[in-house]
Each structure stands twice: as C-alpha cells, then as structure tokens.
Design a protein around this motif. Structure first.
Motif, PDB file in Angstrom:
ATOM      1  N   MET A   1      -3.853  11.969 -23.963  1.00 41.46           N
ATOM      2  CA  MET A   1      -2.832  11.109 -23.035  1.00 41.46           C
ATOM      3  C   MET A   1      -3.473  10.004 -22.462  1.00 41.46           C
ATOM      4  SD  MET A   1      -0.543  14.140 -21.091  1.00 41.46           S
ATOM      5  CE  MET A   1      -1.986  15.198 -20.458  1.00 41.46           C
ATOM      6  N   LYS A   2      -2.436   9.094 -22.228  1.00 40.24           N
ATOM      7  CA  LYS A   2      -2.840   7.762 -21.488  1.00 40.24           C
ATOM      8  C   LYS A   2      -2.574   7.870 -20.141  1.00 40.24           C
ATOM      9  CE  LYS A   2      -0.046   4.303 -22.215  1.00 40.24           C
ATOM     10  NZ  LYS A   2       0.308   2.936 -22.753  1.00 40.24           N
ATOM     11  N   HIS A  24      -8.876  12.313 -23.567  1.00 41.88           N
ATOM     12  CA  HIS A  24      -8.028  11.501 -23.029  1.00 41.88           C
ATOM     13  C   HIS A  24      -8.387  10.012 -22.908  1.00 41.88           C
ATOM     14  CE1 HIS A  24      -5.308  15.165 -22.509  1.00 41.88           C
ATOM     15  NE2 HIS A  24      -6.647  15.699 -21.685  1.00 41.88           N
ATOM     16  N   ASP A  80       1.291   7.837 -19.654  1.00 40.51           N
ATOM     17  CA  ASP A  80       1.719   9.376 -19.857  1.00 40.51           C
ATOM     18  C   ASP A  80       1.855  10.247 -18.768  1.00 40.51           C
ATOM     19  OD1 ASP A  80       2.232   8.991 -22.695  1.00 40.51           O
ATOM     20  OD2 ASP A  80       0.116   9.242 -23.179  1.00 40.51           O
ATOM     21  N   PRO A  99       5.572   8.019 -14.990  1.00 40.25           N
ATOM     22  CA  PRO A  99       4.827   8.718 -16.177  1.00 40.25           C
ATOM     23  C   PRO A  99       5.779   9.712 -16.916  1.00 40.25           C
ATOM     24  CG  PRO A  99       3.352   8.816 -14.143  1.00 40.25           C
ATOM     25  CD  PRO A  99       4.709   8.514 -13.408  1.00 40.25           C
ATOM     26  N   LYS A 100       5.390   9.715 -18.145  1.00 36.96           N
ATOM     27  CA  LYS A 100       6.296  10.757 -19.103  1.00 36.96           C
ATOM     28  C   LYS A 100       6.067  12.237 -18.504  1.00 36.96           C
ATOM     29  CE  LYS A 100       6.122  12.528 -23.733  1.00 36.96           C
ATOM     30  NZ  LYS A 100       5.676  12.268 -24.941  1.00 36.96           N
ATOM     31  N   TYR A 101       4.904  12.520 -18.119  1.00 38.66           N
ATOM     32  CA  TYR A 101       4.341  13.913 -17.836  1.00 38.66           C
ATOM     33  C   TYR A 101       4.410  14.137 -16.256  1.00 38.66           C
ATOM     34  CZ  TYR A 101       3.564  14.822 -22.831  1.00 38.66           C
ATOM     35  OH  TYR A 101       3.659  15.023 -23.941  1.00 38.66           O
ATOM     36  N   ALA A 184       0.310  18.978 -21.545  1.00 40.70           N
ATOM     37  CA  ALA A 184       0.564  17.998 -23.098  1.00 40.70           C
ATOM     38  C   ALA A 184       1.392  19.199 -23.833  1.00 40.70           C
ATOM     39  CB  ALA A 184      -0.718  17.660 -23.577  1.00 40.70           C
TER      40      ALA A 184
END
Length: 312
Positions: A1-2, A24, A80, A99-101, A184
């Motif tokens: 992940m970023k 990561h 992310d 962030p996505k997460y 993730a």
C-alpha cells in the motif's frame, strides 16, 4: 500500500522504521515543525523527520493540518492509507476522508481506557497491572474510532514511563504491520468502543510531579515511576528542587509527619508519607547531577527531622 505516515516523537520511530522495511511504500512523512531546543535554543527536527531524511522520504511540516496547501498536497499524493501515531494534532475531515482505506492510529493503551495524550504515564500512576497498544480507524473524536486489534503488555513493578514507552513503541510497530495486512485483504475486524468504559489521560504538566507527602507512599512511588523520565516527580529540600528518580515503599511503622526525613540508611534516606514511608533511592538536587541517594548523603548534610516540600 501507498502510505503517508504522520508522527512526531521517539515513540513513532519504530513504527516508521517497520513500515520502511516492509512491503509497503512510505511516500511521505508528516511531522510537526522544527523548533528550538535546549539552553542554546538550537533549532532541531523531530525524531520522525530524522528517519525520513535518512531514507530520502519527502517531509511535510504544516503548522496546521487545515492549511489548504497541505491538504492539496495530500490529495495529489492520494495515499491508500494514512498512519497516525503520536502526531499531536487533530485531523480535519478532509484528511480523514482522503485515503482509500482511511486513517489508522496506533494508540498506546487498551482502548477505550486512557484516551488522550498521556496514556503510558497515567497507566503507571494509576496503578494498572497491564496496558497495551490498540490499532484503530480514526474519526473526528479523540481516540474514539472503531478498534481493529489490541495487544496486552504487562506493567512490571520496575517499569517507568520511559521503559514502558519503549516496550509499547516496539509492540505498536509489529501490531500495525499485522493490521495493515488485514486491512488490505478486507479481513480486519472493526469493534466500536464502549464510551462508558473510557477515561481520559491528559497531557502531562510539570506541576503534576510536585509530591504531596500527605498521600500514601504507594501512590507516591507510582507517581515517581510514571513521571520518569519526564516531567519527573520532585519535592523541595530547603529552597532547592529535589527530583526523585527512584523510591521504595517501606512497610514498617515509623513515626513522623508527612514529608519528614525520619531515617538514614546505607541505601538512602526515608521520608514519612501520609501512610507508610518511602526510601528515596535515586535523587537529583537542583543544579547537580542525578545520583544514588547514598552518594547524595555523602556529599550533602541531610538532617533528620527536616521536612521536604515547599513551605509558605
């Protein structure tokens, strides 16, 4: 992940290092602005910034997280996930929702207990037998988001704020890697906190260390350990500050008034408390070096019957 990593003090460093060595990608670090430190007021960077520079990771140091330039920079990076550990500022909604997460916090207590800025020290001061680390999804409250994982750490009778800090920082780093793997894979648990079980661990102030000798010796001993190394427990010997770095509860009954130096031994000197007494093992007089109490007795004429503590 970023990942964008947000942290400031030493406690954050093991987690950042663990992330850098993982699968990561830490694409940016956010930390507090540099500030003057010490007698010379030399401007120094935060421990987190030092690690980021050593690994050639871009560093952002906004005074406020609501600054438009900073928010736009984070939107451009589009991470992310953002990892927050001991950063020291509340995240605005625009950052939390970016962030996505989501934003994940590594907190040094077993939430919902000890929300706030000083969970490590207060767990010792309050006589807890255990503490730990919690990973959690962040929301707009202070340490109120849904919990992901916890790991329990026993508080030993010899633990200080410093030793427990170091233990928890390492535990937190490992726990985060486990947490990220499950996040993730969309398998991470999500548990709401029971607000009725929460208490607050406020930021530490120097005045907290001023010993009230009317209190029970066991409570004072916990204060001494909890505030070691900062801000430290202290009293007054004459007109000078006497820091207490280590002390032992004495069970035997000794007559005297609270704060009175009632006995000298090979190990140090004993001070009467509201209940029981304390043997001072390691002290530091204002302007002097930290030393064992027996060494202090060889260089300073401590008088039996002298009362410790500031007097009007």
């Amino acid at each position: 992940m970023k990942i964008v990593f947000m942290g400031t003090p030493d406690f954050s460093v093991p987690t950042l290092q663990e992330l850098i060595g993982s699968e990561h990608e830490v694409v940016a670090v956010v930390t507090k602005p540099d500030k003057p430190k010490g007698r010379g007021k030399k401007v120094v960077c935060t421990p987190v910034k030092e690690v980021a520079i050593a690994h050639h990771i871009p560093v952002y140091q906004p005074k406020k997280l609501r600054e438009e330039d900073f928010i736009q920079a984070m939107e451009t990076i589009n991470p992310d996930v953002m990892i927050v550990i001991a950063f020291g500022q509340i995240l605005p909604k625009r950052i939390l929702n970016l962030p996505k997460y989501g934003c994940i916090n590594v907190h040094a207590s077993l939430l919902p207990k000890y929300r706030g800025a000083g969970p490590i020290q207060w767990s010792i001061i309050n006589g807890e037998s255990e503490t730990g680390v919690t990973t959690m999804y962040m929301d707009v409250g202070i340490d109120t988001g849904d919990m992901i994982h916890k790991e329990v750490v026993k508080i030993e009778d010899t633990d200080t704020g410093g030793t427990l800090h170091d233990k928890l920082s390492v535990v937190g780093a490992k726990l985060l890697i486990k947490t990220l793997k499950e996040v993730a894979q969309h398998t991470a648990p999500r548990e709401k906190q029971d607000d009725s079980l929460s208490n607050y661990a406020p930021m530490l102030e120097k005045s907290l260390g001023n010993i009230d000798w009317e209190k029970d010796a066991a409570k004072i001993e916990l204060l001494v350990r909890g505030l070691n190394p900062w801000p430290s427990a202290y009293t007054y010997l004459g007109n000078k500050i006497l820091k207490i770095w280590s002390a032992t509860v004495i069970e035997e009954t000794i007559s005297g008034v609270p704060g009175e130096i009632v006995k000298k031994t090979k190990e140090g000197f004993i001070v009467k408390c509201g209940q029981k007494s304390l043997l001072l093992n390691e002290v530091q007089l204002q302007g002097k070096k930290r030393m064992t109490a027996d060494a202090f007795l060889r260089g300073y004429d401590v008088k039996l019957g002298e009362i410790l503590g500031r007097r009007c």
